[in-house]
Enzyme design. Structure first.
Site, PDB file in Angstrom:
ATOM      1  N   LEU A  69       0.832  -1.200   0.000  1.00 51.09           N
ATOM      2  CA  LEU A  69       0.000   0.000   0.000  1.00 51.09           C
ATOM      3  C   LEU A  69       0.865   1.247   0.000  1.00 51.09           C
ATOM      4  O   LEU A  69       2.045   1.212   0.347  1.00 51.09           O
ATOM      5  CB  LEU A  69      -0.943  -0.036   1.201  1.00 51.09           C
ATOM      6  CG  LEU A  69      -1.846  -1.288   1.217  1.00 51.09           C
ATOM      7  CD1 LEU A  69      -2.455  -1.509   2.584  1.00 51.09           C
ATOM      8  CD2 LEU A  69      -2.933  -1.168   0.157  1.00 51.09           C
ATOM      9  N   LYS A 167      14.295  -0.054   5.992  1.00 48.95           N
ATOM     10  CA  LYS A 167      13.829   0.453   4.699  1.00 48.95           C
ATOM     11  C   LYS A 167      13.916   1.979   4.657  1.00 48.95           C
ATOM     12  O   LYS A 167      14.335   2.558   3.647  1.00 48.95           O
ATOM     13  CB  LYS A 167      12.396  -0.009   4.446  1.00 48.95           C
ATOM     14  CG  LYS A 167      11.739   0.605   3.194  1.00 48.95           C
ATOM     15  CD  LYS A 167      12.479   0.233   1.911  1.00 48.95           C
ATOM     16  CE  LYS A 167      11.935   0.992   0.687  1.00 48.95           C
ATOM     17  NZ  LYS A 167      10.654   0.477   0.221  1.00 48.95           N
TER      18      LYS A 167
END
Length: 265
Positions: A69, A167
């Protein structure tokens, strides 16, 4: 152990989600898909996937749920719809880039017996299609290791939230590198230097990876999402350079839907 009998629900079929879901479908997994814009699911449905009307219907019978998403707001909205329908024993893999804070919010919503692995990825649509993503995994990946291996190479990062944290570090460095190449090209132009010469010599130095990203043709990482990722990073520490990069990414609104390389034109 052959896991292809596991039913997978894949939610979020943007430029990254579609090729990732296709790899799982091609591997033989029973696949149910959902996307807010249902038309994006058409190629997967034609190839054998089942289209769900909403997130709850998508996950109701799933053994494994994968979400890809756009941002924390989208992840929260989908979670509120799907979490009540998750069965005990379901494994949820979130590959979105939403940061560790939002990841902890999602984990707190889970019913007993449901696990969440944060597994954001590095790599663009070309690597998603070939199964060559770098998967940054936080938490126990044992129950879903075979599925993750179909998408790329897993780097264990530690406990829950560690994948989401790493990340932010890696993507922020990559985006800052592209911004540095863009400014270097502007300086070179002002000094009368040829663009090709500048790129070639920059590419031979420490910015080689960033130059490669600027020249990549098989990638699609919209500038708007890059700005979102940098903004997530700056909420976790005082990062003056990245705050400047964030402003730089938003300078030209016409580029927001284009690939990150557009900022170096």
């Amino acid at each position: 152990m052959d896991t292809t009998s596991q039913k997978i629900a894949f939610l979020g079929l943007g430029s990254m989600g579609r090729p990732m879901a296709r790899r799982l479908l091609d591997a033989g997994h029973p696949l149910t898909v959902w996307n807010r814009t249902a038309a994006k699911a058409a190629p997967l449905v034609e190839a054998g996937a089942t289209l769900a009307a909403n997130p709850a219907d998508a996950v109701r019978d799933a053994d494994v749920v994968i979400t890809m998403l756009a941002d924390p707001a989208a992840a929260r909205a989908v979670a509120h719809e799907m979490v009540p329908a998750l069965r005990p024993g379901t494994h949820w893999i979130d590959t979105s880039t939403i940061g560790p804070d939002a990841g902890r919010e999602l984990a707190a919503m889970l019913p007993e017996g449901v696990t969440l692995t944060d597994a954001p990825v590095m790599g663009s649509v070309d690597r998603a299609a070939t199964g060559d993503l770098l998967i940054l995994a936080g938490g126990d990946t044992t129950p879903v290791a075979e599925i993750l291996a179909r998408l790329g190479t897993v780097t264990p990062c530690g406990g829950p939230g560690a994948g989401a944290a790493l990340k932010l570090v890696l993507i922020s460095a990559a985006i800052a590198g592209v911004a540095a190449v863009a400014e270097s090209l502007t300086l070179a132009q002002s000094l009368g230097l040829p663009r090709e010469l500048t790129l070639r010599t920059l590419g031979a130095g420490p910015l080689g990876g960033a130059v490669g990203r600027v020249l990549a043709t098989g990638s699609h990482f919209p500038v708007a999402l890059a700005a979102k990722d940098v903004a997530l990073a700056t909420t976790n520490a005082e990062l003056p350079l990245l705050e400047t990069v964030h402003r730089f990414l938003l300078t030209d609104p016409s580029l927001l839907t284009e690939d990150l390389a557009a900022v170096a034109r």
